[in-house]
Scaffold this motif. Sequence first.
Motif, PDB file in Angstrom:
ATOM      1  N   HIS A 298       0.874  -1.170   0.000  1.00 44.94           N
ATOM      2  CA  HIS A 298       0.000   0.000   0.000  1.00 44.94           C
ATOM      3  C   HIS A 298       0.910   1.219   0.000  1.00 44.94           C
ATOM      4  CE1 HIS A 298       1.031  -0.503   4.184  1.00 44.94           C
ATOM      5  NE2 HIS A 298       0.323   0.525   4.602  1.00 44.94           N
ATOM      6  N   HIS A 300       1.139   3.983   2.010  1.00 43.56           N
ATOM      7  CA  HIS A 300       1.491   4.804   3.175  1.00 43.56           C
ATOM      8  C   HIS A 300       2.998   5.069   3.120  1.00 43.56           C
ATOM      9  CE1 HIS A 300      -2.295   3.455   5.604  1.00 43.56           C
ATOM     10  NE2 HIS A 300      -2.535   4.441   4.761  1.00 43.56           N
ATOM     11  N   HIS A 303       6.015   2.741   3.310  1.00 42.19           N
ATOM     12  CA  HIS A 303       6.151   1.688   2.305  1.00 42.19           C
ATOM     13  C   HIS A 303       6.581   2.219   0.937  1.00 42.19           C
ATOM     14  CE1 HIS A 303       4.343  -1.375   4.999  1.00 42.19           C
ATOM     15  NE2 HIS A 303       3.936  -0.248   5.581  1.00 42.19           N
ATOM     16  N   HIS A 379      -6.685  -2.789   6.826  1.00 45.29           N
ATOM     17  CA  HIS A 379      -5.833  -1.633   7.088  1.00 45.29           C
ATOM     18  C   HIS A 379      -6.542  -0.435   6.453  1.00 45.29           C
ATOM     19  CE1 HIS A 379      -1.954  -0.062   8.295  1.00 45.29           C
ATOM     20  NE2 HIS A 379      -1.782   0.525   7.133  1.00 45.29           N
ATOM     21  N   ASP A 400       1.046  -4.606   7.883  1.00 40.57           N
ATOM     22  CA  ASP A 400      -0.010  -3.617   8.023  1.00 40.57           C
ATOM     23  C   ASP A 400      -1.385  -4.276   7.948  1.00 40.57           C
ATOM     24  OD1 ASP A 400       2.504  -2.336   7.207  1.00 40.57           O
ATOM     25  OD2 ASP A 400       1.347  -0.507   7.480  1.00 40.57           O
TER      26      ASP A 400
HETATM   27 ZN   LIG Z   1       0.054   1.436   6.540  1.00 40.94          ZN
END
Ligand SMILES: [Zn+2]
Length: 513
Positions: A298, A300, A303, A379, A400
Amino acid sequence: MSNGEFLRVFIPDRYPFAMKSLAARHHLQIGIICRLEIDLTSCKQSADLDSNRPKNAGYNIRLSLIIQPASHGAPLPRIVIADDDDDIRSIVELGLNAFGFEVFAAPDGEEGLRLVREKKPDAVVLDLMMPKIHGFAVCQAIRNDPQLKGLFIVVGSAKAYAADIKKVKTLGANIYLQKPYDLQVLADTLRAGISQIPASATAAAQVSAPPKKPAQEVSIPTTPENSLLQVKFWGTRGSIATPGRQTLRYGGNTSCVEVRSGNSILLFDCGTGVREAGMGMLREFQKQPLPIHLFVSHTHWDHIQGFPFFTPAYIPGNKLSIYSLHGTDKSLERIFTGQMDSTYFPVDLTDMMAEFKFIELEGPVQIGDTTVRHVYLNHPGVALGFRVEHAGKSVVYVTDHEPYYRLLGDNDSSHKLDHEIDEFARGADLYIREAQYTEEEYPSHRSWGHGTWKDALNSAHAAKVRRLFLYHHDPMHDDESIDRIVESCRTYMRENGMTFECYAAGDQEMVSL
Ligand SMILES: [Zn+2]
Ligand SMILES: [Zn+2]
């Protein structure tokens, strides 16, 4: 008979499993409204005809008798439901039929969107986490299509994050419902929503579904002869990088794992650890052109933040395939381009000279003789876990993720969802699983989208994996606290008869399978 009376009724052959399991699992009282008397009569006749079935083989359904005025041939309100859970889809279809809707059902987002465009429904009921196109993107596509103006959109999900609810409303959903559905509430919601829409607004012309890029096969052999899976952790920290003397042993870089699979280079996430992964590739291959497959769980920060510092992306001749999902409101490519907007970074994505391919996943990816599959995680936003399989070996990457039971409570519905993650990890040779918190820390971080080391152990045990690596360490955990967690894990495993190997992942650590 009066309203709410319990009756034993006949359930058509194609429904019993869905009806029984859903009713049992969610303790739902299925509200079946017989719209006309003749429907009720046929129910009773069917029950009589059912005498060959063993005693008690029927299902107790709360039959709410609401005799509605005849429709005088007026068309029934039309609903499209898109949901990949077979039980839920069947029960909603059956239930809404009984409530007097015409229902069209789709097992994924792509088919759902196609049905919306073809059937011109009055309302659509969308799951969020479904294959091919997730609910966020379907919702957005509907709202961006002038032909579908005014369509009433209900989004239902087992996910309960405030950020997701806010996001779907921003994207134009009218209502967010928590699953499992109460059919009465769903029917009432649809009826109320549809009645506010002018009839003309739902007359949509037929529009063909947009072409979707299929997941593409890219395989150019470059790595040394090696038929095994090799895993190297480049970043094992969650949330934010934590360099310093307290984290020297486990490291402070955020999420990044490299998997060498046969002749392919796979990367999972590009947190700050990806900078060193890139340096390692340059040392090893020098100027040899590289095909690199980057799977992003993902987007965020922890990452993706290392991506602008991934040197191989600047080298002409390298081919970089980036796989993830369409974001909640923008394409994968736009997310990566946005990260390198001049507001945030001095170099533009177009200054990176490697050949880029952004692939929004719809199913398994085949890279040479390696397969990568994905699963939705719990998440905020859209997050994926991955499973790599090659030459009989497997690595599963699940970070996550907050177990569903933590938010939805200890019940059959949440267990089913948690079981899906365990099944995804079934028999893995290496299970990389987030374990951000201790049990003591968790309550103050509830609904942040993470779990505990006990969750990781229980999942590894249920999935019968060979080795578990705890991952996505909390920034507040220094080397000593991670040691203590591993110690607690070993004690818990002894006490609970768990026999897999368990370690805490550390930056630069390598595992051969
Ligand atoms: Zn995350
Ligand atoms: Zn994270």
